[in-house]
Structures are given as structure tokens and as C-alpha cells.
Design a protein around this motif. Sequence first.
Motif, short mmCIF file in Angstrom:
data_model
loop_
_atom_site.label_atom_id
_atom_site.label_comp_id
_atom_site.label_asym_id
_atom_site.label_seq_id
_atom_site.Cartn_x
_atom_site.Cartn_y
_atom_site.Cartn_z
N LEU A 55 0.81 -1.22 0.00
CA LEU A 55 0.00 0.00 0.00
C LEU A 55 0.84 1.27 0.00
O LEU A 55 0.37 2.31 -0.46
N LYS A 68 -0.14 4.05 -2.49
CA LYS A 68 -0.43 5.42 -2.04
C LYS A 68 0.39 6.43 -2.83
O LYS A 68 -0.14 7.47 -3.23
N ASN A 128 -4.40 5.38 7.18
CA ASN A 128 -3.51 5.46 6.01
C ASN A 128 -2.08 5.75 6.44
O ASN A 128 -1.13 5.16 5.93
N CYS A 132 -0.04 2.60 5.26
CA CYS A 132 0.41 2.88 3.89
C CYS A 132 1.80 3.47 3.91
O CYS A 132 2.05 4.54 3.37
#
Length: 175
Positions: free
Chosen positions: A96, A100, A150, A154
Motif C-alpha cells: 500500500l 499510495k 492510512n 500505507c
Amino acid sequence: MRADAQRNRELIVAAALEVFTECGADASMDRVARTAGLSVGALYRHFPDRRALLEHIATDALSDLLAFGRAASAEQSATRWEVLVRLVAHCTVLPLAMTKSLLGDIGAHVRLAALAAESDALFEELARGAQQEGDLRGDVAPRAVIGVLNTAVCRPGARVDDPLVTVVLDGLKAR
């Protein structure tokens, strides 16, 4: 797609994940091909450029996240908080951070942007449900929960048991 072509594509993607994780998304396509045990020509027959390969990896990651999240959400015996925590754990095994970074520079890749919006909606729904059940702090907006999560998952090296993920989940848990 022929079986050998599918196998080669899978080798390329696995090698790209390894090389990009180790060296960053600017790593040489030659190195990806060598790691896959294939020629550069074979790599470019499947992916015309680095961006196409990165978009494929990102699309796969977000599709995997959504499939896992939807399946976990469908389990009636689990609270929304439990589903959210399991989804966060699953996120830590997906690429991720790379996804991202691609989303920040997405331009015209509509499918990837749509998958990102769907995953945000899933997280928002889970956060709202966890708040209604009393397991997630009510003073943090569901959209803000997405931003905090996030930040935790991420990023390169995110693991379910690392201190940042643990602190974030502990901080979001209602007391």
C-alpha cells in the motif's frame, strides 16, 4: 492467456514487488526482469512501461483489500471494530505504500482511483459502524479515521505488530 504467459506475468509481478520494495519504484526494469528470471523483452510484452506495472500492482492490492474487507464485513458474528482491526492487519501485508504514492500522481488511471474511493468508503462504513457499536471513539470523524489509518499502514515496513499501528489502534479504541 496461455498458461506459460500467465506464469511469466505472475513471476514479473512477484519480482517487481520484491525489487520495488527493496529499491523503490524507480528500480531498473532490467533488475525486475533478472529477478523474475526472464528477459526484458518478456517483461515489456506484459507491461509496456514501469507505470503500467506499478498500476497493475496497485490495482491488485486495492482489489485484494476490497475483497478481503467485503468478506470480513459480511461476517455477522464480528463487530465492526473487529472487522476494522482485521482489515488493518491485512493492509500491512499489501504493497500500500507503493499504491499510495501512485495515487498521489494518478492522472488518468480511472480504475485505480475508483478502487481507492471504494476502499475509503468501506473503511468509512466500518468506522461509522464501530462508533455506533461503541468500540471506536466517537470524537474522531470516520473520514479522519481513514487518514490516521492510512498513515499507519500505507508506509514502507508497516506490520500489524509494529508500534505505530498498535498505538494508532489503541488511540482509536473507545475506552
